[in-house]
Design an enzyme around this catalytic site. Structure first.
Site, PDB file in Angstrom:
ATOM      1  N   LYS A  81     -46.628  16.374 -37.786  1.00  0.00           N
ATOM      2  CA  LYS A  81     -46.025  15.277 -38.564  1.00  0.00           C
ATOM      3  C   LYS A  81     -46.009  15.659 -40.035  1.00  0.00           C
ATOM      4  CE  LYS A  81     -44.676  10.915 -37.646  1.00  0.00           C
ATOM      5  NZ  LYS A  81     -44.153  10.372 -36.381  1.00  0.00           N
ATOM      6  N   ARG A 213     -33.372  -8.710 -42.834  1.00  0.00           N
ATOM      7  CA  ARG A 213     -33.179  -7.798 -41.689  1.00  0.00           C
ATOM      8  C   ARG A 213     -33.225  -8.550 -40.355  1.00  0.00           C
ATOM      9  NH1 ARG A 213     -36.384  -2.502 -43.914  1.00  0.00           N
ATOM     10  NH2 ARG A 213     -35.097  -2.366 -45.768  1.00  0.00           N
ATOM     11  N   ALA A 242     -42.978  -2.126 -36.440  1.00  0.00           N
ATOM     12  CA  ALA A 242     -43.051  -1.849 -37.885  1.00  0.00           C
ATOM     13  C   ALA A 242     -43.969  -0.629 -38.051  1.00  0.00           C
ATOM     14  CB  ALA A 242     -43.573  -3.079 -38.614  1.00  0.00           C
ATOM     15  N   ALA A 263     -42.618  -0.038 -30.491  1.00  0.00           N
ATOM     16  CA  ALA A 263     -42.237   1.298 -30.952  1.00  0.00           C
ATOM     17  C   ALA A 263     -43.215   1.884 -31.965  1.00  0.00           C
ATOM     18  CB  ALA A 263     -40.853   1.233 -31.600  1.00  0.00           C
TER      19      ALA A 263
HETATM   20  P1  NAI Z   1     -37.539   1.353 -39.841  1.00  0.00           P
HETATM   21  O1  NAI Z   1     -38.115   1.839 -41.105  1.00  0.00           O
HETATM   22  O2  NAI Z   1     -36.060   1.428 -39.624  1.00  0.00           O
HETATM   23  O3  NAI Z   1     -37.966  -0.167 -39.571  1.00  0.00           O
HETATM   24  C1  NAI Z   1     -39.240  -0.677 -39.777  1.00  0.00           C
HETATM   25  C2  NAI Z   1     -39.075  -2.157 -40.139  1.00  0.00           C
HETATM   26  O4  NAI Z   1     -40.372  -2.747 -40.173  1.00  0.00           O
HETATM   27  C3  NAI Z   1     -38.438  -2.383 -41.503  1.00  0.00           C
HETATM   28  O5  NAI Z   1     -37.361  -3.306 -41.389  1.00  0.00           O
HETATM   29  C4  NAI Z   1     -39.589  -2.962 -42.352  1.00  0.00           C
HETATM   30  O6  NAI Z   1     -39.149  -3.884 -43.324  1.00  0.00           O
HETATM   31  C5  NAI Z   1     -40.420  -3.654 -41.286  1.00  0.00           C
HETATM   32  N1  NAI Z   1     -41.819  -3.854 -41.636  1.00  0.00           N
HETATM   33  C6  NAI Z   1     -42.682  -3.010 -42.250  1.00  0.00           C
HETATM   34  N2  NAI Z   1     -43.897  -3.557 -42.355  1.00  0.00           N
HETATM   35  C7  NAI Z   1     -43.818  -4.782 -41.783  1.00  0.00           C
HETATM   36  C8  NAI Z   1     -44.733  -5.842 -41.561  1.00  0.00           C
HETATM   37  N3  NAI Z   1     -46.009  -5.741 -41.951  1.00  0.00           N
HETATM   38  N4  NAI Z   1     -44.305  -6.960 -40.928  1.00  0.00           N
HETATM   39  C9  NAI Z   1     -43.022  -7.074 -40.522  1.00  0.00           C
HETATM   40  N5  NAI Z   1     -42.095  -6.100 -40.717  1.00  0.00           N
HETATM   41  C10 NAI Z   1     -42.483  -4.984 -41.330  1.00  0.00           C
HETATM   42  O7  NAI Z   1     -38.326   2.158 -38.688  1.00  0.00           O
HETATM   43  P2  NAI Z   1     -37.891   2.415 -37.193  1.00  0.00           P
HETATM   44  O8  NAI Z   1     -37.187   3.716 -37.084  1.00  0.00           O
HETATM   45  O9  NAI Z   1     -37.255   1.186 -36.638  1.00  0.00           O
HETATM   46  O10 NAI Z   1     -39.326   2.640 -36.498  1.00  0.00           O
HETATM   47  C11 NAI Z   1     -40.189   1.546 -36.272  1.00  0.00           C
HETATM   48  C12 NAI Z   1     -41.539   2.082 -35.798  1.00  0.00           C
HETATM   49  O11 NAI Z   1     -41.354   2.842 -34.609  1.00  0.00           O
HETATM   50  C13 NAI Z   1     -42.246   3.039 -36.769  1.00  0.00           C
HETATM   51  O12 NAI Z   1     -43.638   2.847 -36.696  1.00  0.00           O
HETATM   52  C14 NAI Z   1     -41.886   4.432 -36.240  1.00  0.00           C
HETATM   53  O13 NAI Z   1     -42.865   5.404 -36.547  1.00  0.00           O
HETATM   54  C15 NAI Z   1     -41.873   4.160 -34.755  1.00  0.00           C
HETATM   55  N6  NAI Z   1     -41.054   5.078 -34.013  1.00  0.00           N
HETATM   56  C16 NAI Z   1     -39.726   5.206 -34.319  1.00  0.00           C
HETATM   57  C17 NAI Z   1     -38.938   6.061 -33.582  1.00  0.00           C
HETATM   58  C18 NAI Z   1     -37.480   6.195 -33.855  1.00  0.00           C
HETATM   59  O14 NAI Z   1     -36.800   6.841 -33.047  1.00  0.00           O
HETATM   60  N7  NAI Z   1     -36.945   5.626 -34.921  1.00  0.00           N
HETATM   61  C19 NAI Z   1     -39.483   6.860 -32.472  1.00  0.00           C
HETATM   62  C20 NAI Z   1     -40.882   6.597 -32.203  1.00  0.00           C
HETATM   63  C21 NAI Z   1     -41.628   5.746 -32.967  1.00  0.00           C
HETATM   64  N1  PHE Z   2     -40.461  10.081 -35.524  1.00  0.00           N
HETATM   65  C1  PHE Z   2     -40.103   9.744 -34.175  1.00  0.00           C
HETATM   66  C2  PHE Z   2     -41.339   9.730 -33.267  1.00  0.00           C
HETATM   67  O1  PHE Z   2     -42.418   9.427 -33.732  1.00  0.00           O
HETATM   68  C3  PHE Z   2     -38.959  10.621 -33.650  1.00  0.00           C
HETATM   69  C4  PHE Z   2     -39.229  12.093 -33.565  1.00  0.00           C
HETATM   70  C5  PHE Z   2     -39.628  12.637 -32.349  1.00  0.00           C
HETATM   71  C6  PHE Z   2     -39.027  12.946 -34.657  1.00  0.00           C
HETATM   72  C7  PHE Z   2     -39.824  14.019 -32.231  1.00  0.00           C
HETATM   73  C8  PHE Z   2     -39.242  14.308 -34.528  1.00  0.00           C
HETATM   74  C9  PHE Z   2     -39.624  14.827 -33.312  1.00  0.00           C
HETATM   75  O2  PHE Z   2     -41.281   9.854 -32.065  1.00  0.00           O
END
Ligand code: NAI
Ligand code: PHE
Length: 351
Positions: A81, A213, A242, A263
């Site tokens: 990471k 959002r 989040a 997630a």
């Molecule tokens: P993002 O950054 O697009 O969305 C996160 C959202 O959470 C934002 O709208 C933010 O305002 C909100 N947020 C932050 N703190 C908060 C709180 N305390 N209460 C309520 N809302 C809050 O991130 P994304 O891509 O949607 O990812 C979400 C989570 O899933 C992260 O933890 C990320 O590491 C994890 N994840 C994402 C993957 C992906 O493919 N995007 C894959 C695997 C895990």
């Molecule tokens: N950051 C995302 C995760 O935690 C997506 C990701 C997967 C990025 C694998 C890079 C490699 O799963």
């Protein structure tokens, strides 16, 4: 602020690269937890931290979760990471500062020479991966226009949806219709998850620290709740989407839900939380399995040459993986977290 240096350095991962980018005041941390199953991979998280010790700890914890994620999903990759510990929130940085930070990151990825490949995570997007991709090839998730696999959010949301189905089945429910699901964080994954849940007939409660959002989910009929109250709202499923660290032994004791599946990486804040959830018969879908759809998409498309259909099948199969994990936990009288770790460790030992 006191930092326990011994504690900070006590880590059994393979390597941590720490660099300071003086012109912008940004710390860059790349943690490689394991390359036992293949080159390490995991996204780039860009945010502010209380201190550099917290940023290092976060990078290492997240890298460890990636090792488990890759192994549990049976992908031929290790775990790593990157953390860009910013001097100010990203939206307060100028475009030029952000570009310089990304160039610095790209140069470090080149130095690692393929032992680690990055991708998008909180605070970074496919557009940022395109910028990194101009300097280094060690990057997943560039836009499709630039030859990458694009955003991983769709696959992640579908995997979380499959995990919620598995969790509800464990509580004896055969369908999402009529269940109430609380989605915390309406970013790329959470917003798409809401669409899938609404289609399946779930009632939605949603919250985000940026209330605007929630608009797309509200248009689907969702009700909003106060972001500060997420661990006290009664519902069937809590889907944290989040940042992690929300459920500790304390909050687990009173969490009024039947299933936790979301997630966010590193949902559990301490080792005792999984035990408290299990004692209270709350079904916990381990985060590194529930959110593995994104890794399946990126590695599947960019390393293994899978079609979109194969990615989709493997993502839906997260439901079966979780049902196996839940059954194993029941049979052996262990937490679902431990059953998932054991599955991943067995694959790591075989590597
Ligand atoms: P993002 O950054 O697009 O969305 C996160 C959202 O959470 C934002 O709208 C933010 O305002 C909100 N947020 C932050 N703190 C908060 C709180 N305390 N209460 C309520 N809302 C809050 O991130 P994304 O891509 O949607 O990812 C979400 C989570 O899933 C992260 O933890 C990320 O590491 C994890 N994840 C994402 C993957 C992906 O493919 N995007 C894959 C695997 C895990
Ligand atoms: N950051 C995302 C995760 O935690 C997506 C990701 C997967 C990025 C694998 C890079 C490699 O799963």
């Amino acid at each position: 602020m006191h930092i326990d240096v011994d504690q900070t350095l006590r880590w059994s991962g393979e390597m941590t690269c720490i660099r300071y980018h003086e012109p912008t005041g940004t710390f860059l941390i790349i943690a490689i937890d394991s390359t036992a199953r293949g080159p390490a991979s995991g996204g780039t998280r860009a945010m502010t931290y209380e201190n550099v010790g917290s940023a290092i700890a976060d990078a290492r914890r997240l890298a460890g979760a990636m090792t488990l994620k890759m192994a549990a999903a049976d992908l031929p990759m290790g775990g790593g990471k990157s953390v860009l510990a910013l001097p100010r929130p990203r939206h307060q940085l100028s475009a030029d500062e952000w570009k310089r930070i990304l160039h610095f990151h790209a140069a470090n990825l080149e130095l690692l020479n393929g032992s680690y490949t990055t991708g998008p995570d909180v605070g970074t997007s496919s557009a940022d991966m395109d910028v990194l991709g101009r300097t280094t090839k060690h990057v997943f998730g560039r836009s499709t226009a630039q030859g990458g696999a694009g955003s991983s959010a769709e696959a992640t949301a579908r995997g979380v949806h499959a995990s919620i189905r598995a969790g509800l089945a464990e509580t004896g429910r055969s369908s999402l219709a009529g269940t109430t699901v609380l989605v915390q964080g309406l970013g790329a994954v959470g917003a798409r998850l809401c669409e899938l849940l609404a289609e399946a007939g779930a009632e939605l409660l949603v919250t985000d620290v940026h209330p605007e959002r929630c608009a797309s989910a509200v248009a689907l009929g969702a009700r909003t709740v106060d972001p500060g109250r997420v661990t006290s709202i009664e519902c069937h499923v809590f889907a944290p989407c989040a940042t992690g660290g929300l459920i500790n032994s304390e909050t687990a004791r009173t969490l009024p839900v039947a299933v936790v599946a979301g997630a966010a990486n590193n949902v559990l804040a301490d080792a005792g939380a999984a035990h408290v959830l299990a004692e209270r018969e709350i079904v916990y879908a381990p985060d590194f399995v529930a959110n593995s759809g994104g890794a399946i998409h990126l590695v599947g498309r960019e390393v293994l040459g899978w079609t979109a259909e194969t990615v989709s099948e493997r993502t839906e199969a997260i439901e079966d993986t979780l049902r196996t994990i839940f059954a194993d936990a029941r049979t052996r009288g262990i937490t679902t977290e431990q059953a998932a770790i054991d599955l991943a460790h067995a694959r790591l030992a075989a590597a």
